[in-house]
Design an enzyme around this catalytic site. Structure first.
Site, PDB file in Angstrom:
ATOM      1  N   SER A 429       0.815  -1.214   0.000  1.00 20.26           N
ATOM      2  CA  SER A 429       0.000   0.000   0.000  1.00 20.26           C
ATOM      3  C   SER A 429       0.849   1.266   0.000  1.00 20.26           C
ATOM      4  O   SER A 429       0.354   2.346  -0.307  1.00 20.26           O
ATOM      5  CB  SER A 429      -0.933   0.010   1.213  1.00 20.26           C
ATOM      6  OG  SER A 429      -0.208  -0.228   2.397  1.00 20.26           O
ATOM      7  N   HIS A 450      -2.570  -2.736  -5.964  1.00 18.52           N
ATOM      8  CA  HIS A 450      -3.015  -2.350  -4.626  1.00 18.52           C
ATOM      9  C   HIS A 450      -4.529  -2.493  -4.494  1.00 18.52           C
ATOM     10  O   HIS A 450      -5.287  -1.708  -5.047  1.00 18.52           O
ATOM     11  CB  HIS A 450      -2.571  -0.904  -4.341  1.00 18.52           C
ATOM     12  CG  HIS A 450      -2.986  -0.400  -2.998  1.00 18.52           C
ATOM     13  ND1 HIS A 450      -3.215   0.933  -2.754  1.00 18.52           N
ATOM     14  CD2 HIS A 450      -3.231  -1.053  -1.831  1.00 18.52           C
ATOM     15  CE1 HIS A 450      -3.583   1.075  -1.489  1.00 18.52           C
ATOM     16  NE2 HIS A 450      -3.599  -0.102  -0.916  1.00 18.52           N
TER      17      HIS A 450
END
EC number: 4.2.1.17
Length: 729
Positions: A429, A450
């Site tokens: 992330s 992500h």
């Protein structure tokens, strides 16, 4: 041929029965301004046919009419109110003339009949549909309400309750439900649609069906007793207030309009619809919601173009089980791509499989699947402690702990176990992709992917292009994300990528407000109730995890020390040091207890105020305006920087990433739409009041330039041509 326009034609079918066929040049039929005008001309021809006995409407496409042409909306919304009202009157006169033809009419409806397409078929006497039908009025989702008579005809056909449910929620229904509530009169196989429709018309022509009696209720006031009306509309208004709230005026306007029009016949009721539609079309909310629809189409179109030459992965793998890994595995398997799920311990694998099974059981409970399908999907997820089967996978996503050393080791090991053409992706992330790529022999086959938590609910997947990621690698991962039913948006590499990079300045604004004496409860209330976020920053931090945010904050500070490095101990530090990690351990800004459904419910906890007092000035009150400004300016500035640095390619992609990844309030349309609505000069004035708070509040030069020249981020839209031209377009 009786009439031929660009998007429809009219011809004799047999023995006094004419057919009006929608057949636009593209892949779908839309009820755009030109088609409405053409429909009026075709009806004019029909009105001259003395030997006309019946009319059949149908489509030459896979769908009847998908709706109005939404690409025209923004320019139509700029037309002055009086002209827009006149054009709607003209459009409605076309549908009234269709409804008033002195012969029975039927619509043979296949596939989609949405918005204007639905309103068109409501003007016919009978509707026969195919099993793949989706019919409804989604206008309130675009910040408007039906404008072609939908709010008048549907309640008079279905009754107030069923119509209100569809119109206020912007719903569409399938063939079975449409038949049950009376929206269609029959459902037949596609190959029998036209013959079936002709058979109904013949019965009406012969007098076996009373088509005039079928038509009459649509022309009269709504048949409701005073008590029924009070109950229906009171319940509907209560439901709408609860679900839509004050930021979405369209649903409540639609309900109130239907209520006000209930005692009138068609003409007066249509006038009321017109008077309600026009002001809605001129709201910022309508422009924002239509903008989202157009941006969504743009983003999906870009993904489609990117993947046109690559094959969608047929076999995937996930490294790291647990909640996130299990969620990714479920999503892939659910959408038809089998997946191998690897972890280094049994406990994590069990957790991952339990998560996938839990999500599938929810689908079973909702009636979306049966036991056989559930067993079939779960059997395509293969848990493993080794690399068995990895030689067959096309794409691997790594979802292990957010630690660069661990990720590098896992990715490097996996690279040795897969084919040379297999794509590797990391679900990091915050860690830059180019840094992780250093551990690989084939960095061109590597990129970021992500996902957002919970995976099954969040639409966005950020695809991160590293310095060496090849176009083919990006295309394959975009194809997999699209196959999973997600909205992939490609961004360039930097710490936090796009979404987290712009989220942490927002959290920094929150931390500074708390430091200066603001109450976190008031901040949450203002950001939820006034600005419209689904969660305020304190609640969001509890959901994300204080420990996760604390770690990510350090990564972001290292990546952008000039702006994101802080020189004070903040609320996140204080809670982290007190082992208050949010919902995951039941203690964060609030204390959490499970409710009867097993969901965490927040409760006040006085301990928090004592902890925050250590890192805050004495409590003082802040205005709602100041709270919103201090929260949003750091985020918007960072969003603009990301565009200027080409981290994100377009304002449209930035806004969709914010809406789909963070829940940015849709009625604002995203950060760039909000900026354009506010005006860059006004934003600059607001931001300059807070420049003393530090670098996050300094407006980027590109935005200053926009303010100087009064330029918007989205291309300016010209108003549609005057109403007279629209009629004959």
């Amino acid at each position: 041929m009786l009439y031929k326009g660009d998007t429809l034609y009219l011809d004799w079918l047999e023995d006094g029965i004419a057919e009006l066929v929608f057949d636009a040049p593209g892949s779908v039929n839309k009820l755009d301004t030109a088609t409405v005008a053409s429909l009026g001309e075709a009806i004019g021809v029909l009105e001259q046919q003395s030997d006309l006995k019946g009319l059949l409407l149908r489509s030459n496409k896979a769908a009847f009419i998908v709706g109005a042409d939404i690409t025209e909306f923004l320019s139509l919304f700029l037309v002055p109110e009086e002209q827009l009202s006149q054009w709607l009157q003209f459009a409605n006169s076309v549908f009234n003339r269709l409804e008033d033809l002195p012969v029975p009419t039927i619509a043979a409806v296949n596939g989609y009949a949405l918005g204007g397409g639905c309103e068109c078929v409501l003007a016919t006497d009978y509707r026969l549909a195919t099993p793949d039908l989706r019919i409804g009025l989604p206008e309130t989702k675009l910040g408007i309400m039906p404008g072609f008579g939908g709010s008048v005809r549907m309640p008079r056909m279905l009754g107030a309750d069923s119509a209100l449910e569809i119109i206020a929620a912007g719903k569409d229904v399938g063939a079975d439900q449409a038949l049950k509530i009376g929206l269609v009169d029959g459902v037949v196989k596609a190959e029998k649609l036209v013959e079936g429709a002709k058979a109904v018309l013949r019965q009406a022509i012969n007098g076996d069906l009373d088509w005039k009696a079928k038509r009459q209720p649509k022309l009269e006031p709504l048949k409701l007793s005073k008590i029924e009306a009070t109950m229906s509309f009171t319940i509907a208004k209560g439901m709408v207030a609860q679900t839509a709230g004050k930021h979405y005026p369209a649903p409540i306007t639609a309900v109130k309009t239907i209520e006000a029009a209930a005692r009138f016949g068609r003409e007066e009721a249509l006038n009321l619809e017109n008077k309600s539609f026009v002001p809605l079309a001129h709201t910022n909310e309508a422009r924002a919601l239509v903008g989202i629809f157009l941006n969504d189409q743009y983003v999906k179109g870009k993904a489609k173009k990117l993947t046109k030459d690559v094959e969608t992965p047929k076999q995937a793998a996930v490294l790291g089980a647990g909640i996130m890994g299990g969620g990714i595995a479920y999503q892939s398997a659910w959408k038809g791509v089998p997946v191998v799920m690897k972890d280094i311990n049994d406990k994590s694998l069990t957790l991952g499989m339990t998560e996938a099974a839990k999500l599938l059981n929810k689908q079973l409970e909702r009636g979306k699947i049966d036991g056989l399908k559930l067993a079939g999907v779960i059997s395509t997820i293969h848990p493993t402690l080794d690399y068995a089967g990895f030689d067959r996978v096309d794409v691997v996503v790594e979802a292990v702990v957010e630690n660069p050393k661990v990720k590098k080791a896992v990715l490097a090991e996996t690279e040795q176990k897969v084919r040379p053409d297999t794509v590797l992706a990391s679900n990091t992330s915050t860690i830059p992709i180019s840094e992780l790529a250093n551990a690989l022999e084939r960095p061109e086959n590597f990129c970021g992917m992500h996902f957002f938590n919970p995976v099954h609910r969040m639409p966005l997947v950020e695809i991160i292009r590293g310095e060496k990621s090849s176009d083919e690698t990006i295309a394959k991962v975009v194809a997999w994300a699209s196959k999973m039913g997600k909205t992939p948006i490609v961004v360039n590499d930097c710490p936090g990528f796009f979404v987290n990079r712009v989220l942490f300045p927002y959290f920094a604004g929150f931390s500074q407000l708390l430091r200066d004496g603001a109450d976190f409860r008031k901040i949450d209330k203002v950001m939820e109730k006034q600005f419209g976020w689904p969660m305020g920053p304190a609640y969001l931090l509890d959901v994300v995890g204080i420990d996760t945010a604390h770690h990510a904050q350090a990564v972001m500070a290292a990546g952008f020390p000039q702006r994101m490095q802080k020189d004070y101990r903040d609320a996140i530090d204080a809670l982290f040091d007190a082992n208050r990690f949010g919902q995951k351990n039941g203690l964060g800004f609030w204390r959490y207890k499970e409710d009867s459904k097993g969901k965490p419910k927040k409760e006040e906890d006085a301990v928090v105020d004592d902890l925050l007092a250590e890192v805050s000035q004495p409590k003082r009150d802040f205005s709602e305006e100041e709270i919103i400004a201090r929260m949003m300016i750091p985020m918007v500035n960072e969003v603009v920087r990301c565009l200027e640095e080409s981290i994100i390619a377009t304002p449209a992609e930035a806004d969709m990433a914010l809406i789909y990844g963070l829940g940015f309030p849709p009625f604002h349309g995203g950060a760039f739409r909000w900026l354009d609505t506010l005006g860059s000069a006004k934003y600059l004035d607001m931001a300059q009041q807070y420049q003393h708070l530090g670098p996050l509040y300094e407006v980027p030069e590109g935005l200053r330039n926009k303010a100087r020249h009064n330029e918007p981020y989205y291309p300016p839209v010209e108003p549609a041509r005057p109403v007279g031209d629209l009629k004959t377009a």
